[in-house]
Design an enzyme around this catalytic site. Structure first.
Site, mmCIF file in Angstrom:
data_model
loop_
_atom_site.group_PDB
_atom_site.id
_atom_site.type_symbol
_atom_site.label_atom_id
_atom_site.label_comp_id
_atom_site.label_asym_id
_atom_site.label_seq_id
_atom_site.Cartn_x
_atom_site.Cartn_y
_atom_site.Cartn_z
ATOM 1 N N CYS A 272 51.803 19.139 -39.674
ATOM 2 C CA CYS A 272 50.552 19.338 -38.922
ATOM 3 C C CYS A 272 49.857 18.049 -38.508
ATOM 4 O O CYS A 272 49.669 17.816 -37.319
ATOM 5 C CB CYS A 272 49.606 20.202 -39.745
ATOM 6 S SG CYS A 272 50.360 21.767 -40.199
HETATM 7 C C1 UGA Z 1 46.840 20.386 -43.152
HETATM 8 C C2 UGA Z 1 45.342 20.694 -43.283
HETATM 9 O O1 UGA Z 1 44.846 20.240 -44.550
HETATM 10 C C3 UGA Z 1 45.087 22.196 -43.137
HETATM 11 O O2 UGA Z 1 43.680 22.442 -43.151
HETATM 12 C C4 UGA Z 1 45.668 22.664 -41.796
HETATM 13 O O3 UGA Z 1 45.503 24.066 -41.626
HETATM 14 C C5 UGA Z 1 47.146 22.357 -41.765
HETATM 15 O O4 UGA Z 1 47.332 20.927 -41.922
HETATM 16 C C6 UGA Z 1 47.680 22.852 -40.438
HETATM 17 O O5 UGA Z 1 47.327 22.288 -39.389
HETATM 18 O O6 UGA Z 1 48.318 23.926 -40.397
HETATM 19 P P1 UGA Z 1 48.938 20.432 -44.832
HETATM 20 O O7 UGA Z 1 49.685 19.729 -43.743
HETATM 21 O O8 UGA Z 1 49.568 21.594 -45.518
HETATM 22 O O9 UGA Z 1 47.518 20.977 -44.261
HETATM 23 O O10 UGA Z 1 48.672 19.325 -45.948
HETATM 24 P P2 UGA Z 1 47.466 18.532 -46.623
HETATM 25 O O11 UGA Z 1 47.278 19.040 -48.004
HETATM 26 O O12 UGA Z 1 46.280 18.474 -45.751
HETATM 27 O O13 UGA Z 1 48.127 17.065 -46.732
HETATM 28 C C7 UGA Z 1 48.538 16.351 -45.568
HETATM 29 C C8 UGA Z 1 49.051 14.978 -45.932
HETATM 30 O O14 UGA Z 1 47.970 14.106 -46.303
HETATM 31 C C9 UGA Z 1 50.034 14.924 -47.099
HETATM 32 O O15 UGA Z 1 51.116 14.077 -46.750
HETATM 33 C C10 UGA Z 1 49.236 14.331 -48.252
HETATM 34 O O16 UGA Z 1 50.033 13.623 -49.166
HETATM 35 C C11 UGA Z 1 48.295 13.403 -47.495
HETATM 36 N N1 UGA Z 1 47.049 13.083 -48.232
HETATM 37 C C12 UGA Z 1 46.149 14.069 -48.492
HETATM 38 C C13 UGA Z 1 46.781 11.763 -48.624
HETATM 39 O O17 UGA Z 1 47.582 10.848 -48.358
HETATM 40 N N2 UGA Z 1 45.613 11.489 -49.274
HETATM 41 C C14 UGA Z 1 44.696 12.453 -49.549
HETATM 42 O O18 UGA Z 1 43.642 12.121 -50.138
HETATM 43 C C15 UGA Z 1 44.960 13.766 -49.157
#
Ligand code: UGA
Length: 434
Positions: A272
């Protein structure tokens, strides 16, 4: 309500099962007969926490019967509303590929030509502002031979589901966005969502379809940029020998900043954030606007894996040496490796001539498709054995418990991209931003 859902991927299947759980009658329509059979057998076609239980409860042989699946678009005719949950993959230039959406809208429009009464179509896929109004609605009108607002109404309802917690996110939303250019479509969307809105006491945002489309991109662009900003600050902290996590803990006490998404490290991945940031940048540029902050957020995210490897270079010359990569999934709790930071990390190690040995508790099979030639270990301990260095890419809990396993390394150097490994005596430990 009688609901049809076109597309049974991560979003379509989760939404269908959750709607059934809210008391609606739901039919999933998918071209893949295997997926359809799986759902009708009462099994979840994707790995998502809580989903197998919901599909078994509502589609299984002894279920409520409120959920079933079919390959036949004619199922739409027995429903009041259709949600389009089809993929919008990324083109090479960063824009989104609408061909799957267009094919789905075409079939849906042809089917609606046979429907005598009012129908509502809701776009749930992530599409750039204007897509529902300028692409989907005209296809539905042309194929059905009817006019939007007279025979059918169109809405846009973005999803905010995270992989791994999608069911919980759906049932406990922080907001429900109902975009519609038509009062009847909006009323139908309320009929669908009101049980959820009431149960979860969720705030509702009523708006037009273009704004709803933009809200989804703004949400993801903001979160991705927030991580890139904390990574930028983290890199500065590292230069000064300051712990970015201590700084993040302090600034998170400011309500305006908040405590989530402040974990600095090797960057964001997944299906995403990368796709959505590229798509909105591309859409903005098409409007002759240069989105500098977003472009920098993407650039910084691309740089983090290289910083990780530069730190390793400072300790080991990895050419012809065994190097362990701990974690391959784009985040813990999933086997998804799409845009995982492990991909540029492994690429960079291979360019340096390293012998990569990778370990992930669940994502090995998926990463094998990207890198069939590297070695895969079946435990972190096995990956670390005889390694001249290790990098940590995914914050799986089990890495926090690693301890004596480092003693089996040829040279115990660990560069941690996620602040998950504990520092210990005898280990040369380097945090990416601390
Ligand atoms: C993300 C959004 O959080 C959702 O709200 C959205 O609906 C979704 O995309 C989508 O568009 O369908 P997701 O991709 O499942 O969800 O994952 P996240 O939990 O948001 O993490 C995304 C990335 O950011 C991961 O690689 C994670 O490791 C990274 N991350 C997250 C960090 O590097 N630091 C943080 O503090 C948080």
């Amino acid at each position: 309500m009688e609901i049809s859902i076109v597309g049974s991927g991560y979003v379509g299947t989760t939404v269908a099962a959750c709607f059934a759980d809210l008391g609606h009658d739901v039919v999933n329509i998918d071209i893949d007969a295997e997926i359809v059979k799986t759902i009708n057998d009462g099994d979840a076609p994707i790995h998502e926490e809580g989903l197998p239980e919901l599909v078994a409860e509502h589609a299984g042989p002894s279920g409520t019967g409120r959920l079933h699946a079919t390959t036949d678009y004619a199922a739409v005719l027995d429903t009041d509303v259709t949600f389009l949950c089809l993929p919008t993959p990324q083109n090479d230039d960063g824009s989104i590929d609408l061909s799957i959406m267009e094919a789905g809208a075409t079939q849906l429009g042809e089917t609606l030509a046979q429907k005598g009464d009012w129908h509502t179509v809701v776009v749930k896929s992530t599409v750039v502002p204007g897509t529902t109004e300028e692409t989907i609605t005209p296809i539905l009108e042309a194929e059905s031979g009817t006019t939007a607002g007279e025979a059918f109404g169109v809405g846009m309802n973005p999803e905010f589901l995270r992989e791994g917690t999608a069911v919980d996110d759906f049932l406990n939303p922080d907001k429900v966005v109902l975009g519609a250019d038509d009062d009847r479509a909006l009323a139908t969307m309320h009929d669908v969502f009101d049980p959820l809105i009431k149960a979860a006491d969720a705030p509702v945002v009523e708006t037009d379809t273009r704004t709803a489309e933009m809200i989804k991109y703004a949400n993801n662009a903001f979160l991705a940029s927030k991580i890139s900003l904390i990574n930028d600050l983290g890199n500065i902290c590292k230069e000064f020998g300051i712990d970015a996590y201590e700084v993040a803990d302090a600034i998170s006490l400011d309500d305006r900043i908040g405590e989530q998404f402040l974990r600095s490290g090797v960057g964001w991945g997944g299906s995403c954030f990368p796709k959505d940031t590229h798509a909105i940048i591309s859409a903005a540029e098409e409007q002759d606007y240069d989105p500098t902050v977003l472009k920098s957020a993407v650039e910084l995210n691309d740089r983090q894996p290289h910083r990780l490897l530069d730190l390793l270079d400072g300790h080991v010359d990895v050419a012809d040496e065994r190097v362990a990569v701990l974690g391959l999934a784009f985040k813990p709790g999933t086997d998804d490796v799409r845009n995982s930071r492990a991909i540029p990390v492994i690429d960079g190690l291979r360019k340096r001539g390293a012998d990569v040995v990778a370990y992930d508790p669940v994502a090995t099979a998926n990463m094998r498709e990207h890198f069939p030639d590297i070695e895969y270990a079946d435990s972190a301990a096995a990956a670390l054995k005889r390694a001249q260095g290790a990098v940590v890419v995914t914050d799986w809990d089990e890495f926090a418990a690693l301890d004596a396993e480092f003693d089996a390394m040829a040279d115990p150097v660990v560069v941690d991209g996620r602040r998950i490994v504990e520092r210990r005596e005898g280990l040369t430990y380097e945090g990416l931003t601390w």
